[in-house]
Design a protein around this motif. Structure first.
Motif, PDB file in Angstrom:
ATOM      1  N   TRP A 162      -9.683   0.915  22.711  1.00 12.82           N
ATOM      2  CA  TRP A 162      -9.962   2.302  22.580  1.00 12.82           C
ATOM      3  C   TRP A 162      -9.123   3.115  21.589  1.00 12.82           C
ATOM      4  O   TRP A 162      -7.952   2.908  21.736  1.00 12.82           O
ATOM      5  CB  TRP A 162      -9.692   2.549  24.109  1.00 12.82           C
ATOM      6  N   ASP A 170      -8.340   6.807  19.890  1.00 14.94           N
ATOM      7  CA  ASP A 170      -8.254   8.260  20.173  1.00 14.94           C
ATOM      8  C   ASP A 170      -9.085   8.749  21.554  1.00 14.94           C
ATOM      9  O   ASP A 170      -8.596   8.033  22.548  1.00 14.94           O
ATOM     10  CB  ASP A 170      -9.035   8.926  19.080  1.00 14.94           C
ATOM     11  N   SER A 171      -9.330  10.042  21.591  1.00 18.93           N
ATOM     12  CA  SER A 171      -9.651  10.542  22.821  1.00 18.93           C
ATOM     13  C   SER A 171     -11.303  10.456  22.922  1.00 18.93           C
ATOM     14  O   SER A 171     -11.769  10.115  21.912  1.00 18.93           O
ATOM     15  CB  SER A 171      -9.117  11.923  22.934  1.00 18.93           C
ATOM     16  N   ILE A 172     -11.623  10.604  24.222  1.00 22.69           N
ATOM     17  CA  ILE A 172     -12.877  10.394  24.791  1.00 22.69           C
ATOM     18  C   ILE A 172     -14.074  10.892  23.633  1.00 22.69           C
ATOM     19  O   ILE A 172     -14.836  10.487  23.282  1.00 22.69           O
ATOM     20  CB  ILE A 172     -13.296  10.598  26.090  1.00 22.69           C
ATOM     21  N   GLU A 173     -13.620  12.157  23.319  1.00 24.86           N
ATOM     22  CA  GLU A 173     -14.442  12.997  22.341  1.00 24.86           C
ATOM     23  C   GLU A 173     -14.953  12.200  20.974  1.00 24.86           C
ATOM     24  O   GLU A 173     -15.929  12.125  20.411  1.00 24.86           O
ATOM     25  CB  GLU A 173     -13.891  14.406  22.092  1.00 24.86           C
ATOM     26  N   LYS A 214     -16.512   8.313  22.211  1.00 24.70           N
ATOM     27  CA  LYS A 214     -17.733   8.374  23.290  1.00 24.70           C
ATOM     28  C   LYS A 214     -18.608   7.532  23.006  1.00 24.70           C
ATOM     29  O   LYS A 214     -19.033   6.540  23.585  1.00 24.70           O
ATOM     30  CB  LYS A 214     -18.243   9.908  23.381  1.00 24.70           C
ATOM     31  N   ASP A 215     -19.073   7.659  21.550  1.00 28.59           N
ATOM     32  CA  ASP A 215     -20.243   6.608  21.188  1.00 28.59           C
ATOM     33  C   ASP A 215     -19.971   5.002  21.324  1.00 28.59           C
ATOM     34  O   ASP A 215     -20.717   4.401  21.904  1.00 28.59           O
ATOM     35  CB  ASP A 215     -21.013   7.165  19.803  1.00 28.59           C
ATOM     36  N   PHE A 254     -19.733   4.033  25.031  1.00 25.79           N
ATOM     37  CA  PHE A 254     -21.269   3.968  25.603  1.00 25.79           C
ATOM     38  C   PHE A 254     -22.016   2.675  25.039  1.00 25.79           C
ATOM     39  O   PHE A 254     -22.764   2.133  25.591  1.00 25.79           O
ATOM     40  CB  PHE A 254     -22.130   5.162  25.519  1.00 25.79           C
ATOM     41  N   GLU A 277      -3.121   6.131  30.391  1.00 30.04           N
ATOM     42  CA  GLU A 277      -3.334   6.447  28.846  1.00 30.04           C
ATOM     43  C   GLU A 277      -3.725   5.239  28.192  1.00 30.04           C
ATOM     44  O   GLU A 277      -4.737   5.215  27.278  1.00 30.04           O
ATOM     45  CB  GLU A 277      -2.056   6.925  27.985  1.00 30.04           C
ATOM     46  N   GLU A 278      -3.129   4.311  28.599  1.00 32.44           N
ATOM     47  CA  GLU A 278      -3.529   2.898  27.966  1.00 32.44           C
ATOM     48  C   GLU A 278      -5.072   2.258  28.528  1.00 32.44           C
ATOM     49  O   GLU A 278      -5.786   1.859  27.765  1.00 32.44           O
ATOM     50  CB  GLU A 278      -2.488   1.879  28.393  1.00 32.44           C
ATOM     51  N   PRO A 332      -7.835   4.050  29.873  1.00 33.55           N
ATOM     52  CA  PRO A 332      -8.451   5.431  30.497  1.00 33.55           C
ATOM     53  C   PRO A 332      -9.601   5.163  31.613  1.00 33.55           C
ATOM     54  O   PRO A 332      -9.829   3.970  32.134  1.00 33.55           O
ATOM     55  CB  PRO A 332      -9.302   5.853  29.307  1.00 33.55           C
ATOM     56  N   ARG A 333      -9.897   6.462  32.305  1.00 34.88           N
ATOM     57  CA  ARG A 333     -10.903   6.328  33.598  1.00 34.88           C
ATOM     58  C   ARG A 333     -12.133   5.421  33.127  1.00 34.88           C
ATOM     59  O   ARG A 333     -12.510   4.818  34.049  1.00 34.88           O
ATOM     60  CB  ARG A 333     -10.895   7.724  34.140  1.00 34.88           C
ATOM     61  N   LEU A 334     -12.830   5.941  31.986  1.00 37.40           N
ATOM     62  CA  LEU A 334     -14.013   5.412  31.719  1.00 37.40           C
ATOM     63  C   LEU A 334     -14.116   4.070  31.568  1.00 37.40           C
ATOM     64  O   LEU A 334     -15.319   3.540  31.615  1.00 37.40           O
ATOM     65  CB  LEU A 334     -14.522   6.330  30.590  1.00 37.40           C
ATOM     66  N   MET A 335     -13.046   3.490  31.384  1.00 36.55           N
ATOM     67  CA  MET A 335     -13.164   1.942  31.102  1.00 36.55           C
ATOM     68  C   MET A 335     -13.764   1.167  32.218  1.00 36.55           C
ATOM     69  O   MET A 335     -14.469   0.425  32.043  1.00 36.55           O
ATOM     70  CB  MET A 335     -11.773   1.421  30.827  1.00 36.55           C
ATOM     71  N   VAL A 349     -17.949   3.107  32.432  1.00 40.37           N
ATOM     72  CA  VAL A 349     -19.132   3.261  31.576  1.00 40.37           C
ATOM     73  C   VAL A 349     -19.557   1.717  31.111  1.00 40.37           C
ATOM     74  O   VAL A 349     -20.862   1.754  31.143  1.00 40.37           O
ATOM     75  CB  VAL A 349     -18.723   4.042  30.365  1.00 40.37           C
TER      76      VAL A 349
END
Lengths: 476, 251, 221
Positions: free
Chosen positions: C109, C111-114, C117-118, C121, C146-147, C149-152, C155
């Motif tokens: 992962w 940087d940040s989700i922003e 994102k692509d 997904f 941080e290591e 993140p939630r979306l792991m 998604v």
């Protein structure tokens, strides 16, 4: 049904009963949900104990609600959550819109939230040029057909597979009619994933707010709630002020009660506890979390110790499944966000007895709801209370529309009845009268209703009192 | 015929208003069943109705007046009050104290409520009735009234009595726990919904193949048999459990 | 619109006034639901059984052998990318043991989700650790960091969780107590019990609606 149409309960009941497909869909659904609940709550002793736990926990919360709300608010603020208070549905809608506007958010993805249905949030936001996408599968379907949910837990349960297939084929781009559930799901999944990626904000409800830690708990199976509350940069949560739980250690019991009662699961796929926005080094999660605390009549309900019990509700929907009336007329007939037994006691209090008091007549008071209620709300007692209030026999200050049904005819009938049941002489006259002339009672009013599906009652020649004397039973 | 035992306290009998209007024979059979166990039955002539119709319809004051009348009528002796209906018994046991919760008469009412006992519970748990079935083999089904089940808690007793009747094959309803749609004034305030419920109940009854549907509550019976008559269903009759047992044990 | 502060005042004052009734009302003694803790082996057996019942593949492995197992599993399924967090103990082991030639590539992962994102997904799967499991209710407990993140865990279509055998608790209650949730609640805490599912079509249970279609759990010792 749009909320501004005049509510005609009798008509919506008649329509629902005439729809055999609808009745079959609901019968199937409620049977299945009752059976699934039984798999989790197999032991009556354990279940009743757990219900005691849930009931006492919620009662305790209500008894200390303002203190707990203040503590909860302070914790949330400390966690970085922005807290808003909304006294009415209108306030809540305006607060949410202004947060969205401030962030220039155009597109909103939504998790399933009954509170948002209660305030008609979608319609309000759409009027103000926001794109709102419901992302719970069932909610997504009914949003496509512009219908409200027909059940608190399974919102599209009034539609069967074929009907859902038709809706999807009509509204989802590139989709053809198919009854293959896998294909339906895949299409919806792909459509909604695009929405999650591109949304500016996510809106969710809250199942439990934990006072001790300032956490918002979301209970779900699909994962759309997690998407809504994690992918977009802004998360707005809408929560009724009664949904607090004091301590983290209270959660296992109330969570089990919710899952078991709602869907017959020991646990849902996801239990999501949110205690603040993305922190400095974190790489995902919303940058801002807003919590809107919704009153909308709840604090007024708290004024009455009996009526206040309705606020124990955790929105599991099991009273709907267990209700023989709901099973036959379905959710839409009630004309309100909350149908079934819980709706009968909550909606007239939120929206007034006039026009919504009528739904409190839709109960045979069979007690099946209160027998299943995970937090032991005495639903039939509060239904009786709604009926008392409707006729102006209760507390004039407790429910709007007090006494709206008061009329001379019914008052006279019941006064006459009382007379015939308290005066031995009148009782004798009445019984003699029925025995002699009962068969000539004209078929109007109540008797006509009775005889719409039943034969005319035959009154006995002898009353028990006559027989007792005749047969020499000791009497005094 | 009566063999009254001096050692046994007499019991009061509350017949219910439906017994007075339509089901006198059933209530009389109930009295006979109690007497058969050696109890003297005392019937206060001024009794009327438990008050439930008004209580469920938004007229608590009228209900309270009628309830209070019953409390007074049965105050002369401290006898148990036997009621051949789970619903009326439930009203008197569970709801009377609620009606009088703010009244100085609460304790009088509570003492009254404690004496109320449903008929089959009395026969089974207190009188330990033993029956010998003298009737021909028959298939019967059983409808549990909601309040018998959830307020008076007497279904196990009713079934225990029926199970003693060796020639009676009891076939349970598929949806025994579901309301028949009577609900007192519900049946006339919401006739369509009530009608949908009773027609499902009757279909359930018919599909058991039983020739009689039994219940401990005359209200439900009136509803179920009323619908059967309307639909010209003649091969199943409805009967109160007391009358049924009385007929079976007397051949 | 009345301001939030005014609303707050009015709501609270109504509730405090209602308390005149509330304080008089009888509040029953709060009852507590307790479950007696069971020995480790029992917990593991129950965990495996119950997770299996919610359509989770559970494997019990020793040391780092789970990596090879996982590699076999993802290759069989033709997965191309697997998201992992190399700075966590789980991710570190994974990166070390992963065969470089594998057609399934490890992804991290950034940087940040922003920004990510692509890519996120597009990932076929993700591997995360977790802080424990619950036997009685069949769940793994994740406190995203941080290591990791939630979306792991929501998604990618495949979610692989590695749980230490010693951290499988008997009940949710016990996990709350042992992990001191009341004082150390993270920004986001999760219980996960199986792959994402829905029953919105005729109440038929269907897996993989928005989140992962498959959940794989490795118990390590």
């Amino acid at each position: 049904m749009a909320s501004n149409e005049k509510f005609n309960f009798a008509q919506s009941v008649a329509e629902a009963l005439a729809d055999s497909q609808l009745r079959a869909n609901f019968r199937f659904a409620t049977d299945t949900l009752i059976q699934r609940r039984g798999t989790v709550f197999a032991s009556p002793e354990e279940t009743n104990f757990l219900r005691d736990v849930g009931s006492s926990m919620k009662k305790d919360v209500l008894a200390n609600l303002p203190d707990l709300l203040e503590r909860f608010e302070a914790k949330c603020i400390k966690n970085g959550i922005v807290v808003h208070w909304a006294e009415t549905a209108k306030d809540a809608n305006e607060i949410i819109l202004s947060i969205l506007n401030e962030k220039s958010a155009k597109k909103v993805v939504k998790g399933k939230s009954m509170a948002s249905e209660e305030i008609h949030l979608n319609a309000y936001l759409e009027e103000h040029d926001k794109e709102v996408v419901e992302t719970d599968f069932g909610e997504f379907i009914i949003q496509l057909c512009n219908e409200p949910p027909s059940h608190i837990i399974v919102p599209a349960v009034h539609k069967n597979r074929k009907q859902i297939a038709e809706v999807l084929a009509e509204h989802v781009e590139g989709m053809e009619y198919t009854e293959d559930v896998d294909i339906m799901l895949e299409n919806v999944r792909n459509t909604l994933r695009e929405h999650f990626k591109t949304a500016d904000a996510g809106i969710s409800g809250v199942n439990f707010g934990i006072v001790e830690t300032g956490s918002l708990c979301l209970v779900e199976n699909e994962g759309n709630g997690r998407m809504c509350t994690t992918v977009p940069p802004l998360h707005i949560a809408l929560m009724g002020i009664e949904k607090l739980i004091e301590n983290v250690e209270d959660i296992p019991a109330i969570y089990r009660l919710l899952c078991g009662s709602a869907t017959g699961q020991r646990i849902t796929t996801y239990f999501n506890m949110i205690s603040g926005p993305r922190k400095k080094d974190e790489r995902d999660g919303p940058k801002e979390v807003h919590l809107v605390l919704l009153d909308n009549g709840r604090s007024r309900i708290m004024n009455d110790p009996q009526l206040g019990d309705v606020l124990k509700c955790i929105r599991c929907g099991t009273c709907l499944n267990h209700c023989p009336v709901f099973t036959r007329i379905g959710g839409h007939a009630y004309g309100s966000t909350y149908p079934g037994p819980i709706g009968e006691i909550l909606v007239p209090q939120l929206e007034g007895l006039n026009p919504k008091g009528a739904i409190a007549t839709a109960s045979s008071l069979c007690d099946a709801c209160s027998e299943a209620c995970p937090v032991r709300i005495p639903i039939p007692e509060i239904i009786r209370r709604m009926r008392d209030e409707s006729y102006g026999h209760g507390d004039p200050n407790s429910v709007a529309g007090y006494g709206y049904k008061k009329n001379c005819v019914e008052s006279m009938v019941w006064r006459g009845w009382k007379w015939s049941q308290t005066s031995p002489f009148m009782n004798k006259v009445m019984l003699k009268g029925l025995a002699l002339f009962g068969k000539w009672i004209p078929v109007v009013g109540p008797l006509k209703s009775w005889m719409s599906v039943r034969s005319k009652p035959t009154f006995g020649k002898n009353s028990l009192k006559d027989l007792v004397k005749k047969e020499g039973v000791r009497h005094e | 015929m009566k063999k009254v035992s001096a050692a046994k306290t007499p019991v009061y009998f509350f017949g219910t208003c439906l017994a007075d209007m339509m089901y006198a024979d059933s209530a009389m059979a109930a009295i006979r069943l109690i007497e058969r166990e050696g109890y003297e039955v005392v019937y206060p002539m001024e009794q009327s109705c438990c008050g439930q119709p008004a209580y469920n319809s938004g007229f608590p004051d009228e209900a309270k007046a009628v309830a209070w009348k019953q409390v007074q009528i049965f105050a002369k002796h401290d006898y148990p009050i036997v009621v051949p209906s789970g619903s009326c018994a439930g009203m008197m046991k569970v709801h009377y104290p609620k009606l009088f919760k703010d009244s100085p008469d609460l304790f009088t009412v509570k003492r009254f409520s404690e004496r109320v006992v449903e008929l089959t519970t009395f026969l089974h748990q207190h009188a330990h009735a033993v029956y010998e079935d003298k009737g021909a083999p028959i298939k019967a089904t059983w409808h549990s009234s909601c309040h018998a089940m959830r307020e008076a808690n007497c279904i196990a007793d009713s079934k225990a009595l029926l199970s003693q009747l060796s020639n009676v094959e009891l076939i349970e309803l598929e949806r025994e726990r579901e309301c028949c749609g009577f609900g007192g004034t519900f049946s006339i305030k919401q006739p369509e919904i009530s009608g949908a419920m009773v027609s499902d109940k009757v279909a359930d009854v018919v599909s058991t193949g039983a020739s009689v549907v039994l219940s401990g509550d005359c209200g439900c019976l009136m509803n179920i048999t009323g619908h059967m008559e309307k639909e010209n269903i003649t091969d199943v009759k409805g009967q109160h459990i007391a009358e049924f047992i009385w007929e079976r044990i007397n051949g | 619109m009345s301001s939030s502060a005014e609303s707050r005042e009015r709501i609270l004052s109504r509730l405090y006034n209602a308390q005149q009734y509330g304080r008089d009302a009888y509040v029953p003694q709060k009852k507590v639901w307790t479950i007696r803790n069971r020995p480790k082996e029992k917990n593991i057996t129950e965990f495996m059984e119950r997770m299996g019942a919610v359509r989770t593949e559970v494997y019990r492995t020793k040391g780092t052998e789970w990596v090879a197992e996982l590699q076999k599993l993802v290759e069989e399924r033709g997965q191309k990318t697997l998201l992992h967090a190399p700075s966590t103990p789980t991710g570190k082991v994974l990166a070390e043991k992963w065969k470089k030639k594998s057609p399934c590539k490890l992804v991290t992962w950034k940087d940040s989700i922003e920004e990510f994102k692509d890519d996120l997904f597009a990932c076929d799967g993700a591997v995360t650790g977790c802080i424990g499991g619950i036997a009685e209710s069949a769940a793994v407990i994740l406190w995203p960091t941080e290591e990791e993140p939630r979306l792991m865990s929501i998604v990618p279509p495949l979610h692989v969780v590695v749980v230490e055998a010693d951290k499988i608790y008997t009940s949710f209650q016990d996990a709350i107590k042992k992990l001191k949730w009341n004082t150390s609640m993270p920004t986001n805490a999760l219980l996960i019990s199986g792959p994402s599912k829905t029953a919105d079509i005729e109440l038929i249970l269907q897996f993989g609606v928005h989140g992962p279609t498959d959940l794989v759990v490795f118990i390590t010792e």
